[in-house]
Write a protein that holds these residues in place. Structure first.
Motif, PDB file in Angstrom:
ATOM      1  N   PRO A   1      40.952  35.218  86.073  1.00  0.00           N
ATOM      2  CA  PRO A   1      40.699  36.511  85.419  1.00  0.00           C
ATOM      3  C   PRO A   1      39.986  37.404  86.446  1.00  0.00           C
ATOM      4  CG  PRO A   1      40.282  34.890  83.784  1.00  0.00           C
ATOM      5  CD  PRO A   1      40.542  34.111  85.208  1.00  0.00           C
ATOM      6  N   ALA A   2      39.000  36.988  87.049  1.00  0.00           N
ATOM      7  CA  ALA A   2      38.223  37.438  87.843  1.00  0.00           C
ATOM      8  C   ALA A   2      38.940  38.203  89.005  1.00  0.00           C
ATOM      9  CB  ALA A   2      37.181  36.747  88.522  1.00  0.00           C
ATOM     10  N   ALA A   3      39.930  37.337  89.787  1.00  0.00           N
ATOM     11  CA  ALA A   3      40.895  37.949  90.581  1.00  0.00           C
ATOM     12  C   ALA A   3      41.881  38.939  90.360  1.00  0.00           C
ATOM     13  CB  ALA A   3      41.517  36.580  91.426  1.00  0.00           C
ATOM     14  N   ARG A   4      42.360  38.520  89.046  1.00  0.00           N
ATOM     15  CA  ARG A   4      43.129  39.489  88.554  1.00  0.00           C
ATOM     16  C   ARG A   4      42.517  41.000  88.032  1.00  0.00           C
ATOM     17  NH1 ARG A   4      46.390  37.951  83.257  1.00  0.00           N
ATOM     18  NH2 ARG A   4      47.073  40.113  83.536  1.00  0.00           N
ATOM     19  N   ALA A   5      41.195  40.976  87.826  1.00  0.00           N
ATOM     20  CA  ALA A   5      40.631  42.244  87.507  1.00  0.00           C
ATOM     21  C   ALA A   5      40.521  42.991  88.948  1.00  0.00           C
ATOM     22  CB  ALA A   5      39.220  41.826  86.831  1.00  0.00           C
ATOM     23  N   ALA A   6      40.103  42.214  89.921  1.00  0.00           N
ATOM     24  CA  ALA A   6      39.807  42.682  91.276  1.00  0.00           C
ATOM     25  C   ALA A   6      41.189  43.436  91.813  1.00  0.00           C
ATOM     26  CB  ALA A   6      39.255  41.620  92.178  1.00  0.00           C
ATOM     27  N   ARG A   7      42.486  43.111  91.426  1.00  0.00           N
ATOM     28  CA  ARG A   7      43.582  43.420  91.936  1.00  0.00           C
ATOM     29  C   ARG A   7      43.903  44.557  91.465  1.00  0.00           C
ATOM     30  NH1 ARG A   7      45.150  37.584  92.604  1.00  0.00           N
ATOM     31  NH2 ARG A   7      46.089  38.041  90.580  1.00  0.00           N
ATOM     32  N   VAL A   8      43.295  45.033  90.145  1.00  0.00           N
ATOM     33  CA  VAL A   8      44.018  46.263  89.433  1.00  0.00           C
ATOM     34  C   VAL A   8      44.112  47.441  90.273  1.00  0.00           C
ATOM     35  CG1 VAL A   8      43.471  47.581  87.527  1.00  0.00           C
ATOM     36  CG2 VAL A   8      43.084  45.193  87.324  1.00  0.00           C
TER      37      VAL A   8
ATOM     38  N   MET B   1      36.771  50.128  89.615  1.00  0.00           N
ATOM     39  CA  MET B   1      37.398  50.566  90.974  1.00  0.00           C
ATOM     40  C   MET B   1      37.703  51.694  91.073  1.00  0.00           C
ATOM     41  SD  MET B   1      40.043  47.174  91.727  1.00  0.00           S
ATOM     42  CE  MET B   1      39.995  47.724  93.178  1.00  0.00           C
ATOM     43  N   ALA B   2      38.126  52.463  89.974  1.00  0.00           N
ATOM     44  CA  ALA B   2      38.379  53.927  90.137  1.00  0.00           C
ATOM     45  C   ALA B   2      37.107  54.785  90.293  1.00  0.00           C
ATOM     46  CB  ALA B   2      38.992  54.314  88.734  1.00  0.00           C
ATOM     47  N   LEU B   3      35.886  54.311  90.124  1.00  0.00           N
ATOM     48  CA  LEU B   3      34.656  54.970  90.416  1.00  0.00           C
ATOM     49  C   LEU B   3      34.168  54.643  91.901  1.00  0.00           C
ATOM     50  CD1 LEU B   3      33.091  54.946  86.828  1.00  0.00           C
ATOM     51  CD2 LEU B   3      34.302  56.915  88.035  1.00  0.00           C
ATOM     52  N   GLY B   4      34.780  54.011  92.363  1.00  0.00           N
ATOM     53  CA  GLY B   4      34.712  53.462  94.020  1.00  0.00           C
ATOM     54  C   GLY B   4      33.802  51.966  94.137  1.00  0.00           C
ATOM     55  N   SER B   5      33.841  51.368  93.223  1.00  0.00           N
ATOM     56  CA  SER B   5      33.329  49.860  93.293  1.00  0.00           C
ATOM     57  C   SER B   5      34.331  49.195  93.923  1.00  0.00           C
ATOM     58  CB  SER B   5      33.259  49.501  91.791  1.00  0.00           C
ATOM     59  OG  SER B   5      32.821  47.934  92.086  1.00  0.00           O
ATOM     60  N   PRO B   6      33.990  48.334  94.819  1.00  0.00           N
ATOM     61  CA  PRO B   6      34.532  47.435  95.634  1.00  0.00           C
ATOM     62  C   PRO B   6      35.278  46.192  94.955  1.00  0.00           C
ATOM     63  CG  PRO B   6      32.455  47.067  96.422  1.00  0.00           C
ATOM     64  CD  PRO B   6      32.477  48.295  95.309  1.00  0.00           C
ATOM     65  N   ARG B   7      36.337  45.886  95.553  1.00  0.00           N
ATOM     66  CA  ARG B   7      36.822  44.557  94.856  1.00  0.00           C
ATOM     67  C   ARG B   7      35.867  43.416  94.659  1.00  0.00           C
ATOM     68  NH1 ARG B   7      42.401  45.414  94.330  1.00  0.00           N
ATOM     69  NH2 ARG B   7      43.204  46.881  95.950  1.00  0.00           N
TER      70      ARG B   7
ATOM     71  N   PRO C   1      43.465  51.181  90.845  1.00  0.00           N
ATOM     72  CA  PRO C   1      42.677  52.108  90.075  1.00  0.00           C
ATOM     73  C   PRO C   1      43.396  53.228  89.487  1.00  0.00           C
ATOM     74  CG  PRO C   1      41.876  51.657  92.465  1.00  0.00           C
ATOM     75  CD  PRO C   1      43.151  50.751  92.327  1.00  0.00           C
ATOM     76  N   VAL C   2      44.373  53.714  90.176  1.00  0.00           N
ATOM     77  CA  VAL C   2      45.148  54.865  89.573  1.00  0.00           C
ATOM     78  C   VAL C   2      45.712  54.423  88.202  1.00  0.00           C
ATOM     79  CG1 VAL C   2      47.113  56.134  89.763  1.00  0.00           C
ATOM     80  CG2 VAL C   2      45.809  55.874  91.580  1.00  0.00           C
ATOM     81  N   GLU C   3      46.365  53.158  88.056  1.00  0.00           N
ATOM     82  CA  GLU C   3      46.834  52.345  86.953  1.00  0.00           C
ATOM     83  C   GLU C   3      45.767  52.424  86.043  1.00  0.00           C
ATOM     84  OE1 GLU C   3      49.777  51.633  85.969  1.00  0.00           O
ATOM     85  OE2 GLU C   3      50.353  52.883  87.827  1.00  0.00           O
ATOM     86  N   ALA C   4      44.320  51.698  86.243  1.00  0.00           N
ATOM     87  CA  ALA C   4      43.293  51.582  85.414  1.00  0.00           C
ATOM     88  C   ALA C   4      42.935  53.134  84.984  1.00  0.00           C
ATOM     89  CB  ALA C   4      42.126  51.083  86.239  1.00  0.00           C
ATOM     90  N   ILE C   5      42.871  54.156  85.502  1.00  0.00           N
ATOM     91  CA  ILE C   5      42.712  55.329  84.904  1.00  0.00           C
ATOM     92  C   ILE C   5      43.775  55.724  83.981  1.00  0.00           C
ATOM     93  CG2 ILE C   5      42.242  57.921  85.635  1.00  0.00           C
ATOM     94  CD1 ILE C   5      41.045  56.971  87.999  1.00  0.00           C
TER      95      ILE C   5
END
Length: 89
Positions: free
Chosen positions: A73-80, A1-7, A82-86
């Motif tokens: 798990p897929a829905a949780r990954a989609a809600r991350v 998501m941090a690189l621009g991938s949509p949810r 991006p700033v927290e992921a980086i």
């Protein structure tokens, strides 16, 4: 998501990977069940040991269970966020 991938892309990626693993397991399990079916024939009444409808139904039930188990798990990954992921990397 941090690189621009949509949810939706993240959701699709996680589900695709989970279902690929599930499909491999399902193929192995159904193959083994087909080989070992004659051993279970004495326990079955009114059904052939290698009945294609039963194998298809079992495969459908197991694939549905794998899909349902992968959705959370897929829905949780989609809600991350991006700033927290980086930040966690």
């Amino acid at each position: 998501m941090a690189l621009g991938s949509p949810r939706s892309g993240i959701l699709r990626l996680v589900l695709r990977r989970a279902l690929a693993v599930s499909a491999a397991g399902l193929a192995g399990e159904l193959g083994l069940a087909f080989v070992l079916a004659p051993l279970a024939a004495s326990f079955l009444f009114g059904v052939e040991a290698r009945d294609p409808a039963i194998f298809a139904a079992a495969g459908l039930v197991l694939a549905s269970a794998a899909l349902l188990a992968s959705l959370h798990p897929a829905a949780r990954a989609a809600r991350v966020d991006p700033v927290e992921a980086i930040r966690s990397e």
